[in-house]
Design a protein around this motif. Structure first.
Motif, PDB file in Angstrom:
ATOM      1  N   UNK A 240       6.269  12.155  -4.054  1.00  0.00           N
ATOM      2  CA  UNK A 240       6.275  11.377  -5.275  1.00  0.00           C
ATOM      3  C   UNK A 240       7.374  10.361  -5.054  1.00  0.00           C
ATOM      4  N   UNK A 241       7.005   9.090  -4.903  1.00  0.00           N
ATOM      5  CA  UNK A 241       7.961   8.080  -4.443  1.00  0.00           C
ATOM      6  C   UNK A 241       8.080   6.921  -5.417  1.00  0.00           C
ATOM      7  N   UNK A 242       9.321   6.485  -5.615  1.00  0.00           N
ATOM      8  CA  UNK A 242       9.596   5.264  -6.358  1.00  0.00           C
ATOM      9  C   UNK A 242       9.663   4.168  -5.309  1.00  0.00           C
ATOM     10  N   UNK A 243       8.692   3.289  -5.319  1.00  0.00           N
ATOM     11  CA  UNK A 243       8.578   2.253  -4.288  1.00  0.00           C
ATOM     12  C   UNK A 243       8.882   0.890  -4.902  1.00  0.00           C
TER      13      UNK A 243
ATOM     14  N   UNK B 196       5.774   3.984  -9.220  1.00  0.00           N
ATOM     15  CA  UNK B 196       5.750   5.396  -8.854  1.00  0.00           C
ATOM     16  C   UNK B 196       4.420   5.655  -8.172  1.00  0.00           C
ATOM     17  N   UNK B 197       4.477   6.091  -6.905  1.00  0.00           N
ATOM     18  CA  UNK B 197       3.257   6.309  -6.122  1.00  0.00           C
ATOM     19  C   UNK B 197       3.228   7.726  -5.564  1.00  0.00           C
ATOM     20  N   UNK B 198       2.024   8.198  -5.301  1.00  0.00           N
ATOM     21  CA  UNK B 198       1.814   9.483  -4.655  1.00  0.00           C
ATOM     22  C   UNK B 198       1.424   9.197  -3.209  1.00  0.00           C
ATOM     23  N   UNK B 199       2.167   9.757  -2.267  1.00  0.00           N
ATOM     24  CA  UNK B 199       1.901   9.563  -0.836  1.00  0.00           C
ATOM     25  C   UNK B 199       1.417  10.861  -0.217  1.00  0.00           C
TER      26      UNK B 199
ATOM     27  N   UNK C 146       3.376   6.981   5.448  1.00  0.00           N
ATOM     28  CA  UNK C 146       2.635   7.646   4.381  1.00  0.00           C
ATOM     29  C   UNK C 146       1.502   6.792   3.843  1.00  0.00           C
ATOM     30  N   UNK C 147       0.440   7.417   3.494  1.00  0.00           N
ATOM     31  CA  UNK C 147      -0.715   6.734   2.912  1.00  0.00           C
ATOM     32  C   UNK C 147      -0.616   6.875   1.399  1.00  0.00           C
ATOM     33  N   UNK C 148      -0.645   5.757   0.696  1.00  0.00           N
ATOM     34  CA  UNK C 148      -0.589   5.823  -0.760  1.00  0.00           C
ATOM     35  C   UNK C 148      -1.915   6.376  -1.266  1.00  0.00           C
ATOM     36  N   UNK C 149      -1.840   7.514  -1.918  1.00  0.00           N
ATOM     37  CA  UNK C 149      -3.033   8.123  -2.488  1.00  0.00           C
ATOM     38  C   UNK C 149      -3.379   7.429  -3.794  1.00  0.00           C
ATOM     39  N   UNK C 150      -2.368   7.174  -4.624  1.00  0.00           N
ATOM     40  CA  UNK C 150      -2.622   6.430  -5.855  1.00  0.00           C
ATOM     41  C   UNK C 150      -1.327   5.907  -6.463  1.00  0.00           C
ATOM     42  N   UNK C 151      -1.478   4.842  -7.200  1.00  0.00           N
ATOM     43  CA  UNK C 151      -0.396   4.272  -7.990  1.00  0.00           C
ATOM     44  C   UNK C 151      -0.399   5.034  -9.307  1.00  0.00           C
ATOM     45  N   UNK C 152       0.698   5.721  -9.606  1.00  0.00           N
ATOM     46  CA  UNK C 152       0.763   6.537 -10.813  1.00  0.00           C
ATOM     47  C   UNK C 152       1.331   5.771 -12.004  1.00  0.00           C
ATOM     48  N   UNK C 153       2.396   5.002 -11.766  1.00  0.00           N
ATOM     49  CA  UNK C 153       3.036   4.239 -12.842  1.00  0.00           C
ATOM     50  C   UNK C 153       3.495   2.907 -12.266  1.00  0.00           C
ATOM     51  N   UNK C 154       3.079   1.824 -12.885  1.00  0.00           N
ATOM     52  CA  UNK C 154       3.529   0.495 -12.475  1.00  0.00           C
ATOM     53  C   UNK C 154       4.751   0.116 -13.309  1.00  0.00           C
ATOM     54  N   UNK C 155       5.755  -0.462 -12.647  1.00  0.00           N
ATOM     55  CA  UNK C 155       6.967  -0.940 -13.302  1.00  0.00           C
ATOM     56  C   UNK C 155       7.716   0.182 -14.031  1.00  0.00           C
ATOM     57  N   UNK C 156       8.239   1.114 -13.256  1.00  0.00           N
ATOM     58  CA  UNK C 156       8.966   2.281 -13.778  1.00  0.00           C
ATOM     59  C   UNK C 156      10.322   1.896 -14.349  1.00  0.00           C
TER      60      UNK C 156
END
Length: 125
Positions: free
Chosen positions: A13-16, A24-27, A39-49
Motif C-alpha cells: 500500500x504505497x503513497x506515490x 494511494x496505490x496498491x502494488x 512493482x505493478x500498480x494493481x489499482x489507484x485507490x485514492x487520488x490526491x491523498x
C-alpha cells in the motif's frame, strides 16, 4: 512510502508522489522480476491523498491480508480485496514500512513514521 507484505511475491500500500499530488496505490509484484522495486500498480485507490495518513494491514490466520487507510479519523480507503501472504525465499513472510525515491536524480526526501503498532485481532473485537 508505503507498507509492504514481502514474500516470494509482495504487496504494498504505497503513497506515490506525482508532481505535487500524492496518490494511494496498491502494488503487487514478484521478487523474481528483474527490478522488484518497480512493482505493478494493481489499482489507484485514492487520488490526491492528505499529507497525514494511517496505513493499516489486517493480517488474519492462514496468511490472508487486507490493506486499508484513514486520515483525520476518517476512512479514505476501505479494506482491499484479501490477498495471501507468502513465505520468502530464505525466511518466512515479512511486513515493513519503506520510503523510496523513484527519481534517479532526486536527493533527500523523507517519510515521518510516528508509530508502528502490532496488536492481536482479539484485542480489537
Amino acid at each position: 512510502s508505503g507498507l509492504a507484505v514481502l514474500g516470494n511475491r509482495y504487496f504494498c500500500l504505497e503513497i506515490r508522489k506525482s508532481g505535487e499530488r500524492k496518490d494511494l496505490v496498491l502494488l503487487q509484484s514478484s521478487l523474481e522480476e528483474e527490478r522488484p522495486d518497480t512493482g505493478r500498480i494493481v489499482c489507484l485507490l485514492v487520488r490526491d491523498c492528505p499529507d497525514k495518513i494511517e496505513l493499516r494491514l489486517d493480517f488474519r490466520p492462514g496468511g490472508l491480508c487486507r490493506f486499508s487507510a484513514s486520515a483525520a479519523g476518517k476512512v479514505i480507503c476501505p479494506p482491499t480485496a484479501p490477498f495471501a501472504a507468502e513465505k520468502g525465499r530464505w525466511v518466512g513472510g515479512r511486513i515493513g514500512m519503506y520510503a523510496v525515491s523513484r527519481d534517479a536524480d532526486a536527493m533527500g526526501g523523507h517519510t515521518d513514521i510516528s508509530s508502528f503498532e502490532i496488536t492481536d485481532i482479539e484485542e480489537k473485537n
